[in-house]
Design an enzyme around this catalytic site. Structure first.
Site, PDB file in Angstrom:
ATOM      1  N   GLU A 263       1.689  -0.268   4.090  1.00 42.07           N
ATOM      2  CA  GLU A 263       2.414  -0.043   5.338  1.00 42.07           C
ATOM      3  C   GLU A 263       1.421   0.075   6.492  1.00 42.07           C
ATOM      4  O   GLU A 263       0.319   0.582   6.298  1.00 42.07           O
ATOM      5  CB  GLU A 263       3.264   1.239   5.234  1.00 42.07           C
ATOM      6  CG  GLU A 263       4.406   1.131   4.249  1.00 42.07           C
ATOM      7  CD  GLU A 263       5.323   2.357   4.250  1.00 42.07           C
ATOM      8  OE1 GLU A 263       5.100   3.273   5.084  1.00 42.07           O
ATOM      9  OE2 GLU A 263       6.248   2.408   3.428  1.00 42.07           O
ATOM     10  N   HIS A 281      10.497   2.388   6.905  1.00 41.37           N
ATOM     11  CA  HIS A 281      10.190   3.797   6.611  1.00 41.37           C
ATOM     12  C   HIS A 281      10.958   4.726   7.562  1.00 41.37           C
ATOM     13  O   HIS A 281      10.388   5.544   8.296  1.00 41.37           O
ATOM     14  CB  HIS A 281       8.685   4.058   6.731  1.00 41.37           C
ATOM     15  CG  HIS A 281       8.226   5.183   5.846  1.00 41.37           C
ATOM     16  ND1 HIS A 281       7.037   5.177   5.170  1.00 41.37           N
ATOM     17  CD2 HIS A 281       8.818   6.367   5.524  1.00 41.37           C
ATOM     18  CE1 HIS A 281       6.899   6.304   4.479  1.00 41.37           C
ATOM     19  NE2 HIS A 281       7.974   7.038   4.681  1.00 41.37           N
TER      20      HIS A 281
END
Length: 530
Positions: A263, A281
């Site tokens: 990420e 997220h």
């Protein structure tokens, strides 16, 4: 002087105001979290650092912050904090694991619905002016079997909400008790059983060596055909390549992912598959959750810096404000006991045993252990504290053991510390009197009653006349004032000890004069942080 806290990420003004209201000198500069060089230059004078996910607390940053005592992460994930480096530097790392539990659990439930009813695709199709009712045939959740991997704080909420929605819930969690499973209304199963039974699988565990790729290619192959996979916990729990292959084959009917192995995720094997719902997220991304974790971290950091209370620390035992008040003198005593044996030991320590007797045995022993170990380690490394000392002890292979005992002897409670080396064993015991002052009550089995001062002198000798006179005369002739004087002996004519509480550190020539008398086996100056 008021403690200083730097807030280097976006935090609500209400949270920042909490620091001010508690008497903390706070600097709010959310631009620093994205500018590591500016942060390195700014952080050196601060006692606390409040962050979200943008700020990266690296070993280099910790080296640049010699005054730093605590890092507070507004949220649950601390992947952006080098926790081993923080522990070695004696910096407490706190998070706020409860502020976003409901929000994350709700997101997981929302993902289940989105995947089951193909809501994102149907939404895009309808916005495009299509009317494809027959294309988006979904499935009901009611009556389906939900497999929950990890039934802790967030997983437990998911279990409860799923039961309320009419799903049958099976849960795999090595730490889930039968009583807790019954209270949640779920069936506790092994992972193998969950994989073969679940129509939907949702993950709610941290990423550790044990949980990494818990849904590996091998485990994914064991799932029933048509299963749907939801991950709103941590990237790396699922083999994304293997899952993508099973989605294309049709073995897995759909997936909902809020987290990814890398990420920010700009690419993934799961992207652009028609039966996959992905979000960036967003598990904790609600107004309520962001406010809750911000307020929580401000309160936790303020409590620690002002009262010593430790809450939700990842590298230090938690100590409530109430415990801190009651335990304060005992924590200080544990440190003094450790400092005594640490200063008296000049060879590698192999083991430290800490014995708690009576009332103190019911206290928070983890915190007391940390203080005792810190006292021992400070003799060779003055920069250690309660956070870093246990780490250093483990690195050196020191065996730590703790024993609780029921009340025995004349004291309501006492702590005894035993340090073992290859050639010998040293022991000292102490208690806290009603005045709140720590006292040494026994050294190497000899009973004493000694107040602890900043400067002390410890001597051992054979029990013969003239010891008191020699000590008093030598100190007096050299201008060293004795504030307190304690003697003890094992028996008449046997081993004896003296512990002098002095106003100042005795000069080296004075110590040499005492040694030159030939009366003393040991003449050791000691220093204590009182």
């Amino acid at each position: 002087m008021a403690p200083k806290v730097l807030v280097s990420d976006k935090l609500s003004e209400t949270a920042v105001q909490i620091f001010r209201d508690r008497g903390i000198d706070v600097t709010f500069d959310p631009s620093l979290g994205k500018d590591k060089d500016a942060l390195l230059a700014a952080v050196k004078d601060y006692d606390g650092l409040a962050i979200r996910s943008a700020t990266k607390v690296t070993e280099k940053l910790l080296e640049a912050a010699p005054n730093l005592k605590v890092v507070g992460r507004a949220g649950i994930g601390t992947d952006n904090v080098d926790k081993p480096a923080a522990s070695k530097k004696g910096v407490i790392v706190m998070n706020t694991p409860y502020g976003n539990m409901i929000t994350t659990a709700e997101h997981a439930i929302a993902m289940m619905f989105a995947v089951a009813r193909q809501i994102p695709e149907a939404n895009a199709s309808t916005h495009a002016g299509k009317w494809e009712k027959s294309r988006f045939m979904g499935v009901e959740l009611t009556g389906k079997t939900l497999g929950v991997i990890g039934a802790g704080n967030i997983g437990g909420i998911v279990c409860q909400k799923a039961v309320g929605l009419g799903l049958k819930v099976v849960a795999y969690d090595p730490f889930l008790s039968d009583e807790r499973a019954s209270k949640l209304g779920v069936q506790k199963v092994e992972l193998e059983d969950l994989l073969t039974r679940a129509d939907i699988i949702t993950l709610h565990v941290p990423l550790t060596d044990q949980t990494k790729n818990i849904l590996s290619a091998e485990n994914l192959a064991k799932t029933k055909k048509g299963v749907r996979i939801v991950n709103c916990a941590r990237g790396g729990l699922v083999d994304e390549e293997a899952l993508a292959a099973l989605l294309k084959e049709g073995h897995v009917a759909g997936a909902g992912f809020d987290v990814f192995a890398v990420e920010p995720a700009t690419e993934s094997p799961l992207f652009n598959l028609p039966n996959v719902v992905v979000t960036p997220h967003l598990g904790a991304a609600t107004t309520e959750a962001q406010e809750n974790v911000a307020l929580q971290v401000a309160e936790q950091m303020s409590d620690y810096l002002l009262t010593g209370a430790v809450t939700n620390a990842l590298n230090m035992p938690s100590v409530t404000a109430e415990e801190a008040k009651v335990m304060g003198p005992w924590v200080k005593l544990a440190d003094h006991l450790g400092a005594f044996v640490g200063q008296m030991t000049d060879e590698p320590i192999q083991a430290i045993e800490i014995i708690y007797n009576g009332a103190v045995a019911d206290m928070n022993l983890e915190a007391l252990n940390c203080s005792a170990i810190s006292g021992v380690m400070k003799a060779t490394n003055p920069d250690v504290n309660m956070v870093s000392a246990p780490v250093i002890a483990r690195e050196r292979g020191v065996e730590i053991s703790t024993t609780r005992q029921d009340k025995s002897g004349v004291f309501d409670g006492y702590i005894k510390l035993v340090v073992k080396t290859a050639s010998r064993e040293r022991s000292i015991a102490g208690t806290v009197f009603t005045d709140g002052k720590p006292r040494f009550i026994q050294i190497k089995g000899i009973n004493i009653d000694a107040e602890v001062g900043a400067h002390m002198l410890y001597t051992t000798n054979e029990d013969v006349p003239g010891i008191i006179g020699t000590l008093g005369q030598t100190m007096g002739e050299n201008g060293v004032n004795i504030a307190n004087f304690t003697l003890g002996r094992s028996d008449r004519g046997q081993d004896a000890i003296a512990l002098l509480y002095l106003d100042d550190q005795p000069p080296a020539p004075v110590l040499e004069k005492l040694r030159a008398t030939g009366l003393f086996q040991t003449v050791s100056p000691l220093r204590f942080d009182v």
